[in-house]
Design a protein around this motif. Structure first.
Motif, PDB file in Angstrom:
ATOM      1  N   ALA A   1     -10.556  -0.780   2.207  1.00 46.39           N
ATOM      2  CA  ALA A   1     -11.140   0.662   2.247  1.00 46.39           C
ATOM      3  C   ALA A   1      -9.936   1.563   1.700  1.00 46.39           C
ATOM      4  N   TYR A   2      -8.657   1.246   2.275  1.00 49.42           N
ATOM      5  CA  TYR A   2      -7.696   2.464   1.854  1.00 49.42           C
ATOM      6  C   TYR A   2      -7.581   2.335   0.482  1.00 49.42           C
ATOM      7  N   ARG A   3      -7.576   1.095  -0.398  1.00 47.16           N
ATOM      8  CA  ARG A   3      -7.204   1.076  -1.646  1.00 47.16           C
ATOM      9  C   ARG A   3      -8.506   1.636  -2.274  1.00 47.16           C
ATOM     10  N   LEU A   4      -9.750   1.502  -2.087  1.00 48.76           N
ATOM     11  CA  LEU A   4     -11.078   2.344  -2.684  1.00 48.76           C
ATOM     12  C   LEU A   4     -10.756   3.797  -2.435  1.00 48.76           C
ATOM     13  N   ALA A   5     -10.189   4.469  -1.218  1.00 46.45           N
ATOM     14  CA  ALA A   5      -9.949   5.729  -0.993  1.00 46.45           C
ATOM     15  C   ALA A   5      -8.963   6.267  -1.880  1.00 46.45           C
ATOM     16  N   LEU A   6      -7.747   5.577  -2.194  1.00 48.58           N
ATOM     17  CA  LEU A   6      -6.926   5.768  -3.443  1.00 48.58           C
ATOM     18  C   LEU A   6      -7.630   5.947  -4.522  1.00 48.58           C
ATOM     19  N   SER A   7      -8.225   5.149  -4.968  1.00 46.40           N
ATOM     20  CA  SER A   7      -9.151   5.264  -6.341  1.00 46.40           C
ATOM     21  C   SER A   7     -10.050   6.360  -6.416  1.00 46.40           C
ATOM     22  N   GLU A   8     -10.833   6.805  -5.176  1.00 48.00           N
ATOM     23  CA  GLU A   8     -11.787   7.958  -5.249  1.00 48.00           C
ATOM     24  C   GLU A   8     -10.735   9.105  -5.375  1.00 48.00           C
ATOM     25  N   LEU A   9      -9.506   9.159  -4.704  1.00 46.17           N
ATOM     26  CA  LEU A   9      -8.666  10.468  -4.725  1.00 46.17           C
ATOM     27  C   LEU A   9      -7.997  10.504  -5.999  1.00 46.17           C
ATOM     28  N   ARG A  10      -7.790   9.193  -7.140  1.00 51.14           N
ATOM     29  CA  ARG A  10      -7.324   9.658  -8.329  1.00 51.14           C
ATOM     30  C   ARG A  10      -8.440   9.958  -9.300  1.00 51.14           C
TER      31      ARG A  10
ATOM     32  N   LEU B   1       0.779  -1.210  -0.109  1.00 55.41           N
ATOM     33  CA  LEU B   1       0.170  -0.026  -0.031  1.00 55.41           C
ATOM     34  C   LEU B   1       0.751   1.397   0.176  1.00 55.41           C
ATOM     35  N   PRO B   2       0.722   2.178  -1.065  1.00 55.40           N
ATOM     36  CA  PRO B   2       1.363   3.393  -1.110  1.00 55.40           C
ATOM     37  C   PRO B   2       0.867   4.405  -0.066  1.00 55.40           C
ATOM     38  N   SER B   3       1.706   5.336   0.504  1.00 51.56           N
ATOM     39  CA  SER B   3       1.210   6.243   1.279  1.00 51.56           C
ATOM     40  C   SER B   3       0.518   7.317   0.482  1.00 51.56           C
ATOM     41  N   PRO B   4      -0.536   8.019   0.892  1.00 51.86           N
ATOM     42  CA  PRO B   4      -1.204   8.942   0.185  1.00 51.86           C
ATOM     43  C   PRO B   4      -0.382  10.239  -0.448  1.00 51.86           C
ATOM     44  N   PRO B   5      -0.638  11.001  -1.296  1.00 53.14           N
ATOM     45  CA  PRO B   5       0.224  12.172  -1.801  1.00 53.14           C
ATOM     46  C   PRO B   5       0.270  13.147  -0.593  1.00 53.14           C
ATOM     47  N   ALA B   6       1.366  13.901  -0.512  1.00 50.84           N
ATOM     48  CA  ALA B   6       1.372  14.808   0.406  1.00 50.84           C
ATOM     49  C   ALA B   6       1.171  16.349   0.304  1.00 50.84           C
ATOM     50  N   ASP B   7       1.197  16.735  -1.287  1.00 51.46           N
ATOM     51  CA  ASP B   7       0.958  18.045  -1.640  1.00 51.46           C
ATOM     52  C   ASP B   7      -0.734  18.009  -2.040  1.00 51.46           C
ATOM     53  N   ILE B   8      -1.432  18.823  -1.255  1.00 48.20           N
ATOM     54  CA  ILE B   8      -2.872  18.545  -1.462  1.00 48.20           C
ATOM     55  C   ILE B   8      -3.020  19.876  -2.629  1.00 48.20           C
ATOM     56  N   ASP B   9      -2.435  21.045  -2.462  1.00 54.34           N
ATOM     57  CA  ASP B   9      -2.534  22.080  -3.442  1.00 54.34           C
ATOM     58  C   ASP B   9      -2.118  21.391  -4.915  1.00 54.34           C
ATOM     59  N   LYS B  10      -1.161  20.703  -5.166  1.00 50.94           N
ATOM     60  CA  LYS B  10      -0.786  19.996  -6.467  1.00 50.94           C
ATOM     61  C   LYS B  10      -2.063  19.311  -6.882  1.00 50.94           C
TER      62      LYS B  10
END
Length: 453
Positions: A438-447, A261-270
C-alpha cells in the motif's frame, strides 16, 4: 493413564508445529498457484510462467496497451491539421482540360452572369493563385493548429502516465492479493492441525465437545478466508493481464521489490510547484488556451480584406476559328467582406467565449491538481506510518498467540482465548502484508500527481 499422557504430549507437539507454521510464511514464488488451488478454482492454470517485475510490466503496457496507441495516433493526426492550415500560404495550382462541342451561334441565356458565347474547342491550361495577405487570418489559424497539436502531444503523455499508474496499481494489488493468499493458506494449515489435535483429545475425553466445535468453526472461517483470498488473487492477475494489453489471462511470477522503503518527501509546496510545471494535463490545457486565443484572433481577422494574385495560361490546339490560340493572364484580386449576415462577428464572439472557457478550465485544473497532490502526500505519509505500526502489531500478535497456545496447552485457558489470539494474529499478518505494498502504491500515486512515473 500412560496412553493419555502420550496423547497429550503428542497434542502439545502438534501445537508447537502449528505455531511454527503460522509464524514462518513460506517463500513460494509470487503468482504461482498450487495444483490444489487450481482444483478449487475449477480453472486450468496456464503452464507457462513468466517472471515479471514492475519495470517489465510498465514496458509491456507501453508497448501493448491500445489506449496509448490511440492517444499517439490522435497526436499525429493533429500535426496534419497544422499542415492543412499552412497549405493556404502556398501557391494553389490547378490543371484544366476542357473539350466543348457547341452548336453554331449557341448562346447561354439563363443561369447566371457569365460569357454566353460557346465555341467548339479542346484546350488545356493551368491556373495559379497565391495568397498575398489576409492580415493575419491564416497565420493565426496555423498557430492555433500548432498549439492544439502540442496540446494533443501532452494529452498523449497524460494518457501514458494514466496507463503507467494503472499498471502500478494492478501490479501492487496482485502482490498484495497473493500475500494475503499465502497468509490464508498458512491459516488453514495451522487451524486444520489444531482441529485434528483437539479432535484427538476430545476422543480421549481430554477436551470437551465445545473445544472441538470452536476449533471447527475457526477452521471453517479460515477456509472462507482462503476462498476469498484465492478469488481476489485470480481477479488481480486478470486485471494485471488486461492492463498489460493481453486479451487472455497470463500467468506471471511477480518479482517483489526488495529495495528499502524511502520516506515520503517533506516539502509539499515544492511538490505542488513541480506538478504545475510538469503535469501533462496542465501543459495540455495551457496549449489549448493559447490555441483558443489564436483562433479568436483568426476569427477577428476575417473581417479584413484578402489580397491574392491570380495567373492563368494555356492553349487550345483544336478550336473554332473565332477562338485565339495560346493565352496567358495575371492579376491581383482584392476581396473585401461587406455583409454576410453577421457571420464573422458571431465567429469572433464564439472564439472569445471558448478562449475564456479554456482559461477557466485551466484554473480549475490547477486547483484540482493542488488538492490531489496534497491528498496523495497525506496518503503516502499515513501509509508510511502504517508500515511500522503494522510490523509492531504483528510482533505483538505473534507473542500473544504464543502465550495463548501455551496457556491452552497447560489447561489454564479456554479455546475461546486461543481462537481470539489466532484471529488477531491472522488480521495482523494480513495487515502487515498489505501495508508495504500500500505504501509503494501511494508513492507511485504521489509521483504520478507531481513529476510523473
Amino acid at each position: 493413564m500412560r496412553s493419555s499422557i502420550i496423547l497429550l504430549l503428542g497434542a502439545a507437539s502438534c501445537l508447537a508445529q502449528s505455531t511454527l507454521v503460522l509464524q514462518n510464511p513460506s517463500d513460494a514464488p509470487l503468482g504461482a498457484l498450487s495444483s490444489s488451488q487450481s482444483t478449487d478454482a475449477g480453472q486450468q492454470v496456464p503452464s507457462a510462467i513468466h517472471r515479471l517485475s514492475l519495470k517489465d510490466s510498465e514496458t509491456i503496457a507501453l508497448k501493448n496497451n491500445p489506449v496509448i496507441s490511440v492517444a499517439r495516433l490522435n497526436a499525429l493526426a493533429s500535426q496534419q491539421v497544422e499542415r492543412e492550415a499552412r497549405s493556404s500560404l502556398w501557391p494553389q495550382t490547378y490543371a484544366n482540360l476542357t473539350a466543348v462541342d457547341a452548336r453554331d451561334n449557341s448562346r447561354i441565356t439563363a443561369g447566371g452572369l457569365n460569357n454566353p458565347i460557346i465555341y467548339t474547342r479542346a484546350a488545356g491550361g493551368a491556373t495559379v493563385s497565391q495568397l498575398i495577405t489576409d492580415f493575419g487570418h491564416t497565420t493565426n489559424l496555423v498557430s492555433s493548429a500548432r498549439l492544439q497539436a502540442k496540446a494533443d502531444e501532452q494529452n498523449a503523455a497524460a494518457t501514458k502516465q494514466d496507463v503507467l499508474l494503472a499498471v502500478d496499481q494492478a501490479f501492487y494489488n496482485a502482490l498484495q492479493a497473493h500475500a494475503v493468499l499465502r497468509v490464508a493458506e498458512q491459516t488453514v494449515a495451522s487451524r486444520q492441525l489444531l482441529s485434528d489435535q483437539v479432535s484427538a483429545l476430545t476422543a480421549s475425553k481430554l477436551k470437551s465437545e465445545l473445544d472441538l466445535s470452536f476449533a471447527n468453526v475457526n477452521l471453517a472461517q479460515a477456509k472462507l478466508l482462503y476462498l476469498d483470498a484465492l478469488n481476489n488473487d485470480k481477479s488481480a492477475m486478470a486485471s494485471l493481464s488486461a492492463v498489460l494489453g493481453y486479451s487472455t489471462l497470463e500467468n506471471f511470477e511477480l518479482v517483489n521489490d526488495v529495495e528499502s522503503l524511502p520516506s515520503p518527501p517533506a516539502d509539499i509546496d515544492k511538490l505542488i510547484a513541480d506538478a504545475f510545471a510538469r503535469r501533462p494535463e496542465i501543459l495540455a490545457l495551457e496549449f489549448e488556451s493559447q490555441s483558443a486565443k489564436k483562433l479568436h484572433n483568426a476569427a477577428h481577422d476575417e473581417e479584413f480584406p484578402t489580397i491574392s494574385a491570380l495567373g492563368a495560361f494555356g492553349d487550345a490546339p483544336v478550336r473554332d476559328d473565332r477562338v485565339y490560340g495560346p493565352y496567358a493572364a495575371v492579376g491581383v484580386n482584392l476581396q473585401i467582406p461587406v455583409f454576410n449576415g453577421f457571420l464573422y462577428s458571431a465567429r469572433t464572439r464564439e472564439a472569445d467565449l471558448r478562449a475564456q472557457a479554456a482559461r477557466q478550465r485551466l484554473m480549475d485544473l490547477r486547483n484540482r491538481v493542488s488538492r490531489d497532490v496534497r491528498t496523495s502526500w497525506l496518503a503516502a505519509s499515513t501509509a508510511f506510518d502504517r508500515v511500522n505500526v503494522s510490523e509492531q502489531l504483528l510482533a505483538q500478535a505473534n507473542q500473544a498467540l504464543d502465550l495463548a497456545q501455551t496457556r491452552y496447552k497447560l489447561g489454564l485457558s479456554s479455546i475461546v482465548e486461543l481462537s481470539q489470539a489466532q484471529l488477531q494474529q491472522t488480521q495482523a499478518e494480513i495487515g502487515s502484508a498489505q501495508a508495504g505494498y500500500a505504501y509503494r502504491l501511494a508513492l507511485s500515486e504521489l509521483r504520478y500527481q507531481t513529476t510523473g512515473l
